[in-house]
Motif scaffolding. Structure first.
Motif, PDB file in Angstrom:
ATOM      1  N   ASP B  71       0.839  -1.200   0.000  1.00 43.71           N
ATOM      2  CA  ASP B  71       0.000   0.000   0.000  1.00 43.71           C
ATOM      3  C   ASP B  71       0.868   1.241   0.000  1.00 43.71           C
ATOM      4  O   ASP B  71       0.515   2.260  -0.597  1.00 43.71           O
ATOM      5  CB  ASP B  71      -0.901   0.016   1.232  1.00 43.71           C
ATOM      6  CG  ASP B  71      -1.787  -1.215   1.305  1.00 43.71           C
ATOM      7  OD1 ASP B  71      -2.455  -1.490   0.293  1.00 43.71           O
ATOM      8  OD2 ASP B  71      -1.792  -1.889   2.350  1.00 43.71           O
ATOM      9  N   LEU B  72       2.015   1.155   0.691  1.00 46.63           N
ATOM     10  CA  LEU B  72       2.924   2.296   0.791  1.00 46.63           C
ATOM     11  C   LEU B  72       4.344   1.811   0.528  1.00 46.63           C
ATOM     12  O   LEU B  72       4.680   0.652   0.813  1.00 46.63           O
ATOM     13  CB  LEU B  72       2.836   2.927   2.186  1.00 46.63           C
ATOM     14  CG  LEU B  72       1.505   3.611   2.517  1.00 46.63           C
ATOM     15  CD1 LEU B  72       1.416   3.904   4.006  1.00 46.63           C
ATOM     16  CD2 LEU B  72       1.345   4.902   1.720  1.00 46.63           C
ATOM     17  N   PHE B  73       5.154   2.714  -0.020  1.00 43.23           N
ATOM     18  CA  PHE B  73       6.523   2.351  -0.356  1.00 43.23           C
ATOM     19  C   PHE B  73       7.479   3.394   0.198  1.00 43.23           C
ATOM     20  O   PHE B  73       7.286   4.593  -0.032  1.00 43.23           O
ATOM     21  CB  PHE B  73       6.684   2.240  -1.878  1.00 43.23           C
ATOM     22  CG  PHE B  73       5.798   1.183  -2.468  1.00 43.23           C
ATOM     23  CD1 PHE B  73       6.243  -0.119  -2.573  1.00 43.23           C
ATOM     24  CD2 PHE B  73       4.499   1.488  -2.866  1.00 43.23           C
ATOM     25  CE1 PHE B  73       5.413  -1.115  -3.078  1.00 43.23           C
ATOM     26  CE2 PHE B  73       3.664   0.509  -3.368  1.00 43.23           C
ATOM     27  CZ  PHE B  73       4.120  -0.799  -3.477  1.00 43.23           C
ATOM     28  N   THR B 100       1.404   3.407  13.899  1.00 41.24           N
ATOM     29  CA  THR B 100       0.023   2.933  13.981  1.00 41.24           C
ATOM     30  C   THR B 100      -0.565   2.724  12.591  1.00 41.24           C
ATOM     31  O   THR B 100      -0.424   3.581  11.719  1.00 41.24           O
ATOM     32  CB  THR B 100      -0.842   3.969  14.728  1.00 41.24           C
ATOM     33  OG1 THR B 100      -0.081   4.468  15.817  1.00 41.24           O
ATOM     34  CG2 THR B 100      -2.141   3.375  15.194  1.00 41.24           C
ATOM     35  N   GLY B 101      -1.215   1.581  12.413  1.00 42.07           N
ATOM     36  CA  GLY B 101      -1.856   1.312  11.133  1.00 42.07           C
ATOM     37  C   GLY B 101      -1.000   0.472  10.215  1.00 42.07           C
ATOM     38  O   GLY B 101      -1.486  -0.050   9.209  1.00 42.07           O
ATOM     39  N   VAL B 102       0.289   0.323  10.507  1.00 42.92           N
ATOM     40  CA  VAL B 102       1.168  -0.484   9.648  1.00 42.92           C
ATOM     41  C   VAL B 102       1.019  -1.946  10.027  1.00 42.92           C
ATOM     42  O   VAL B 102       1.176  -2.327  11.191  1.00 42.92           O
ATOM     43  CB  VAL B 102       2.642  -0.039   9.801  1.00 42.92           C
ATOM     44  CG1 VAL B 102       3.579  -1.027   9.109  1.00 42.92           C
ATOM     45  CG2 VAL B 102       2.817   1.357   9.233  1.00 42.92           C
ATOM     46  N   GLY B 228      11.067  -0.106   0.939  1.00 41.69           N
ATOM     47  CA  GLY B 228      10.377  -0.707   2.060  1.00 41.69           C
ATOM     48  C   GLY B 228       8.929  -0.884   1.628  1.00 41.69           C
ATOM     49  O   GLY B 228       8.239   0.098   1.344  1.00 41.69           O
ATOM     50  N   VAL B 229       8.473  -2.141   1.524  1.00 45.22           N
ATOM     51  CA  VAL B 229       7.119  -2.412   1.036  1.00 45.22           C
ATOM     52  C   VAL B 229       6.212  -2.577   2.247  1.00 45.22           C
ATOM     53  O   VAL B 229       6.408  -3.484   3.061  1.00 45.22           O
ATOM     54  CB  VAL B 229       7.106  -3.680   0.158  1.00 45.22           C
ATOM     55  CG1 VAL B 229       5.712  -3.939  -0.382  1.00 45.22           C
ATOM     56  CG2 VAL B 229       8.103  -3.524  -0.993  1.00 45.22           C
ATOM     57  N   ILE B 230       5.225  -1.697   2.363  1.00 47.15           N
ATOM     58  CA  ILE B 230       4.406  -1.635   3.570  1.00 47.15           C
ATOM     59  C   ILE B 230       2.949  -1.943   3.258  1.00 47.15           C
ATOM     60  O   ILE B 230       2.388  -1.425   2.278  1.00 47.15           O
ATOM     61  CB  ILE B 230       4.531  -0.234   4.213  1.00 47.15           C
ATOM     62  CG1 ILE B 230       5.956  -0.085   4.749  1.00 47.15           C
ATOM     63  CG2 ILE B 230       3.485  -0.016   5.306  1.00 47.15           C
ATOM     64  CD1 ILE B 230       6.255   1.250   5.326  1.00 47.15           C
ATOM     65  N   LYS B 231       2.372  -2.828   4.078  1.00 49.29           N
ATOM     66  CA  LYS B 231       0.927  -3.064   3.993  1.00 49.29           C
ATOM     67  C   LYS B 231       0.295  -2.420   5.223  1.00 49.29           C
ATOM     68  O   LYS B 231       0.847  -2.537   6.334  1.00 49.29           O
ATOM     69  CB  LYS B 231       0.625  -4.569   4.009  1.00 49.29           C
ATOM     70  CG  LYS B 231       1.251  -5.348   2.874  1.00 49.29           C
ATOM     71  CD  LYS B 231       0.367  -5.418   1.669  1.00 49.29           C
ATOM     72  CE  LYS B 231      -0.600  -6.591   1.763  1.00 49.29           C
ATOM     73  NZ  LYS B 231      -1.408  -6.651   0.506  1.00 49.29           N
ATOM     74  N   VAL B 232      -0.833  -1.760   5.012  1.00 50.72           N
ATOM     75  CA  VAL B 232      -1.505  -1.161   6.159  1.00 50.72           C
ATOM     76  C   VAL B 232      -2.532  -2.152   6.705  1.00 50.72           C
ATOM     77  O   VAL B 232      -2.951  -3.075   6.009  1.00 50.72           O
ATOM     78  CB  VAL B 232      -2.193   0.183   5.801  1.00 50.72           C
ATOM     79  CG1 VAL B 232      -1.183   1.166   5.255  1.00 50.72           C
ATOM     80  CG2 VAL B 232      -3.331  -0.034   4.834  1.00 50.72           C
ATOM     81  N   ALA B 240      -3.398   8.634   6.044  1.00 49.28           N
ATOM     82  CA  ALA B 240      -3.020   8.953   7.424  1.00 49.28           C
ATOM     83  C   ALA B 240      -1.772   8.180   7.816  1.00 49.28           C
ATOM     84  O   ALA B 240      -0.849   8.723   8.443  1.00 49.28           O
ATOM     85  CB  ALA B 240      -4.179   8.613   8.365  1.00 49.28           C
ATOM     86  N   VAL B 241      -1.727   6.881   7.432  1.00 52.75           N
ATOM     87  CA  VAL B 241      -0.547   6.067   7.736  1.00 52.75           C
ATOM     88  C   VAL B 241       0.666   6.643   7.029  1.00 52.75           C
ATOM     89  O   VAL B 241       1.768   6.708   7.584  1.00 52.75           O
ATOM     90  CB  VAL B 241      -0.776   4.597   7.329  1.00 52.75           C
ATOM     91  CG1 VAL B 241       0.461   3.763   7.616  1.00 52.75           C
ATOM     92  CG2 VAL B 241      -1.988   4.017   8.056  1.00 52.75           C
ATOM     93  N   GLN B 242       0.462   7.101   5.765  1.00 53.38           N
ATOM     94  CA  GLN B 242       1.565   7.696   4.997  1.00 53.38           C
ATOM     95  C   GLN B 242       2.140   8.895   5.757  1.00 53.38           C
ATOM     96  O   GLN B 242       3.359   9.023   5.894  1.00 53.38           O
ATOM     97  CB  GLN B 242       1.053   8.124   3.616  1.00 53.38           C
ATOM     98  CG  GLN B 242       2.139   8.721   2.738  1.00 53.38           C
ATOM     99  CD  GLN B 242       1.594   9.207   1.406  1.00 53.38           C
ATOM    100  OE1 GLN B 242       0.383   9.401   1.251  1.00 53.38           O
ATOM    101  NE2 GLN B 242       2.477   9.398   0.439  1.00 53.38           N
TER     102      GLN B 242
END
Lengths: 376, 398
Positions: B71-73, B100-102, B228-232, B240-242
């Motif tokens: 979802d986020l990189f 929070t949220g990651v 860094g491959v991030i899933k929320v 918000a997590v970003q």
């Protein structure tokens, strides 16, 4: 005689002829543009070599193309230098560095050539006039086509290359070809300060110049016999053939522009055929009359063929002129060497002549149907 | 008197709705219909091919990004495109897991300029795109990669792209080759395809990657990270997590959503690469040429039918009616020519796609866009040619 009739037909109805000329003009222009794109790819790949001073190029036996050259032992050049035909065999080093402004920002990839300025590897006047600049410590010359993203390229600016501060000593006009977004030149000492892990014993390209009168093919053969098989020797034509084949058959860019050229060629033939067939349909009564008077089918065919070639030749002139303008725009937008050379000119002329003959032959079928008894 | 004529005559004439005149005009001469459809059709084909090439070019560059499962990189702030080597220290990623949220943070290692793949059975080595990750974690959406990633736990095991350019020899059934002079075992294959920067792709574990790059598999933990491959967490607000991530992580890195990463690469390809502007110009040339061809065809058709139009005029039909017929006819020509050109284009896409290994696909948006351009082309051409009809003098035509 058929020429005379063809000319009279064309000048009889100027409006219709103008329309036909318009169609053919477009077809030729399309071929010019697509051919220009297609040739620009290998020409972009050859740009730097075309501005290097050498008769023979020594490269690693693993050499793929300019930007993937691999390395070979420098002593091969000393061995090559012992051949009586060789005047000079000098090393050229190549590496990819990261360029960043000391104030931060993007870390951009830039190609770096390292060489001994006294060996004069480039045939670019700006570079030859600035050998003294290249010999300053931590100083580089930058290609003027290095993209605006890199910031101002003026002399005196300090930038970081691979984290080391260097000063831009000046710029030169050559072009970056397909080496990437920017190119800088450095002398050997500065080059190895930028690439501390590289050793001068491992060379990317060996530029061999020959004594006056020496035959490149002959010396190349002798060097191939002399040198171990960890290197290969290219004459200039062999190198050009190798790079062009790489760019046109092994890269997405070459393959897609090749396909574009074929599509343009087919579309061009269809446009020409359409235009000619329309012209003939219109002139069917005239042709039928000629037939009734006793002219042979061969004579009528000759008229059509000549008409086709005439229209093509007349439309070629404005298409050529407009293509020069389009090439200039493409050059400025893409920084690729899209130039009107003999290859483009001759290639398009030959292609359009071929196209007009093919389309004239296709439309001859209509002519055979010209029946004097039916037309009126 | 003039007023009276204009009022009276049209009413006496057949209602134009009962006679589909534009249609009849088109089909009355089959040979001419085929000829003009072919002309416009080739103009459409030219446009479709250029549009397809352009979108194929972008799709090829974006293909691997779309296959990333995140979802986020997190990437280094100084990176200027997806595929430049500019990694950051792995410890810079450490704070991300506490945000929070990651839900998960997986480091992705990559190389574009560092790994040389030896053609199996050949003697040449070529630069390839390489990705490395913990085989226990999912980083890519490619099903074939996820089914086979457990195999990457074997030492020096790699998965390779069977759609890579043929000269790399990844497509065959070879099991052994070398990367950077070290023996590797090909344990499986996936289908991705090359782009304009890389010819083929290899995937492996972090340990194998470290071994190929540094000669020491144990150095994996010290390797710098490319993404860094991030899933929320389910239900978490990505934006918000970003923001929270950006605040928690060092300034050397930045955080992109997947659409931002795609836009980042698109901007680079469109503005900075040498090829992007060429495709854009190719599309423009295709449209201009197509437009001129259509004008030619429609103008010729109208000129051919001038006596008929003059007759209508002589009977008393007004300018508005004639204009409508001309535009209807142009629109019909456009649609009739579009269909075969669209079908032929499917074939061209297939052949060129196979030849150049590019993702050339006919999509709904491409179809609608090119249909709109075709209609625009023909209607503009008709409006340029219409003067001819309106000035047709019934007394002169015959």
């Amino acid at each position: 005689m058929p020429l005379h009739i063809a000319w009279r037909i064309l000048t009889h109805q100027k409006g219709r002829t103008a329309l036909a000329l318009g169609g053919i003009f477009i077809a030729i222009l399309l071929i010019f543009v697509e051919l220009g794109f297609f040739i620009a790819v290998p020409q972009g790949g050859m740009l730097i070599y075309d501005h290097m001073r050498f008769d023979l190029l020594v490269a690693s036996n693993k050499y793929i193309f300019q930007a993937e050259s691999w390395q070979f032992p420098r002593e091969r050049l000393a061995e090559a230098g012992r051949n009586s035909g060789v005047a000079q065999a000098s090393p050229l080093y190549f590496g990819g560095a990261k360029w960043q402004d000391p104030g931060g920002g993007l870390r951009l990839d830039i190609a770096v050539f390292g060489f001994d300025p006294q060996a004069r590897p480039f045939t670019v006047a700006d570079i030859e006039n600035q050998t003294a600049v290249l010999d300053r410590p931590d100083t580089v010359l930058v290609d003027s086509q290095t993209r605006p993203l890199f910031g101002p390229l003026q002399s005196g600016r300090v930038v970081e290359l691979n984290g080391r501060r260097v000063t831009i000593g000046g710029d030169y006009v050559l072009g970056t070809g397909f080496l990437g977004l920017g190119v800088v030149l450095a002398n050997e000492a500065n080059f190895f300060r930028l690439f501390p892990n590289r050793r001068p014993e491992q060379v990317n390209y060996g530029l061999v110049t020959l004594r006056a009168g020496a035959d490149p093919d002959l010396v190349a053969r002798e060097l191939r016999g002399l040198l171990p098989n960890d290197v290969q020797v290219f004459t200039r034509p062999e190198l050009a053939a190798h790079e062009i084949s790489f760019w046109t058959t092994r890269t997405g860019t070459g393959l897609i522009f090749g396909s574009g050229l074929i599509v343009a060629f087919v579309v061009g033939i269809m446009v020409l055929y359409q235009t000619l067939a329309t012209q003939i349909t219109r002139q069917l009564p005239q042709f039928a009359t000629l037939k009734a008077i006793g002219y042979s089918n061969g004579f009528l065919n000759a008229i059509v063929l000549i008409e086709a070639v005439l229209v093509m030749l007349i439309a070629f002139v404005p298409a050529f002129a407009v293509a020069i303008g389009i090439y200039a725009v493409v050059r400025s937008k893409t920084l690729l060497p899209v130039n009107m050379t003999g290859i483009e000119l001759g290639g398009v002329l030959a292609a359009t002549l071929l196209m007009s003959v093919i389309s004239a032959l296709l439309s001859l079928g209509r002519l055979r149907r010209a029946d004097p008894a039916e037309i009126f | 008197m003039a007023q009276e004529t204009a009022d009276r005559l049209p009413r006496a004439l057949p209602d134009n709705r009962s006679v589909p005149l534009a249609w009849r005009n088109l089909v009355s001469n089959k040979r001419r219909l085929i000829r003009s459809s072919a002309g416009i059709g080739f103009a459409v084909l030219l446009m479709l091919v250029q549009l397809g090439f352009e979108s194929g070019f972008f799709n090829a560059s974006l293909g691997v990004i779309r296959q990333l499962d995140g979802d986020l990189f997190v990437l280094r702030a100084s990176k200027y495109r997806f595929g430049d080597e500019d990694p950051f220290a792995r410890r810079d990623l450490d704070p991300a897991a506490g945000v929070t949220g990651v839900a998960s943070v997986v480091p992705l290692y990559a190389a574009w300029q560092s790994l040389f793949w030896k053609e199996p059975g050949g003697d040449k080595s070529y630069l390839v795109q390489a990705f490395a990750f913990d085989p226990d974690r999912q980083v890519f959406l490619l099903p074939e990669v996820n089914e086979q990633r457990a195999l990457l736990k074997q030492e020096d095991a790699v998965l390779v792209d069977r759609r890579a350019r043929p000269f790399l020899g990844m497509g065959g059934d070879a099991r052994e080759t070398e990367i950077n002079g070290r023996a590797v075992h090909i344990v499986g294959r996936f289908g991705l395809g090359p782009d304009f920067m890389s010819n083929g792709t290899v995937m492996m574990s972090e340990r194998t990657f470290a071994g190929l790059l540094t000669g020491n598999r144990e150095s994996a933990a010290a390797l710098p990270v490319e993404y860094g491959v991030i899933k929320v967490q389910p239900g978490a607000d990505v934006a918000a997590v970003q923001q929270a991530l950006a605040a928690a992580l060092p300034k050397e890195v930045r955080v992109f959503t997947k659409p931002q990463l795609i836009a980042f690469e698109t901007t680079f390809q469109a503005d900075l690469s040498s090829a992007g502007p060429i495709f854009w110009m190719g599309t423009l040339v295709g449209f201009v040429v197509g437009m001129l061809i259509s004008y030619q065809v429609i103008y010729t058709d109208l000129a051919d039918q001038l006596p008929q139009y003059a007759t209508l005029k002589g009977m008393g039909y007004g300018t508005g009616y004639l204009m409508r017929i001309v535009f209807e006819q142009a629109a019909l020509s456009a649609i009739i020519a579009f269909v075969p050109a669209w079908l032929l284009c499917l074939l061209v896409y297939y052949v060129v796609g196979q030849l150049a290994l590019l993702p050339l696909h006919m999509t709904l948006s491409l179809t609608l866009f090119s249909l709109a351009l075709t209609l625009a082309m023909c209607l503009i051409a008709a409006s340029l040619a219409i003067r001819r009809v309106l000035t047709a003098d019934p007394a002169e035509v015959f």
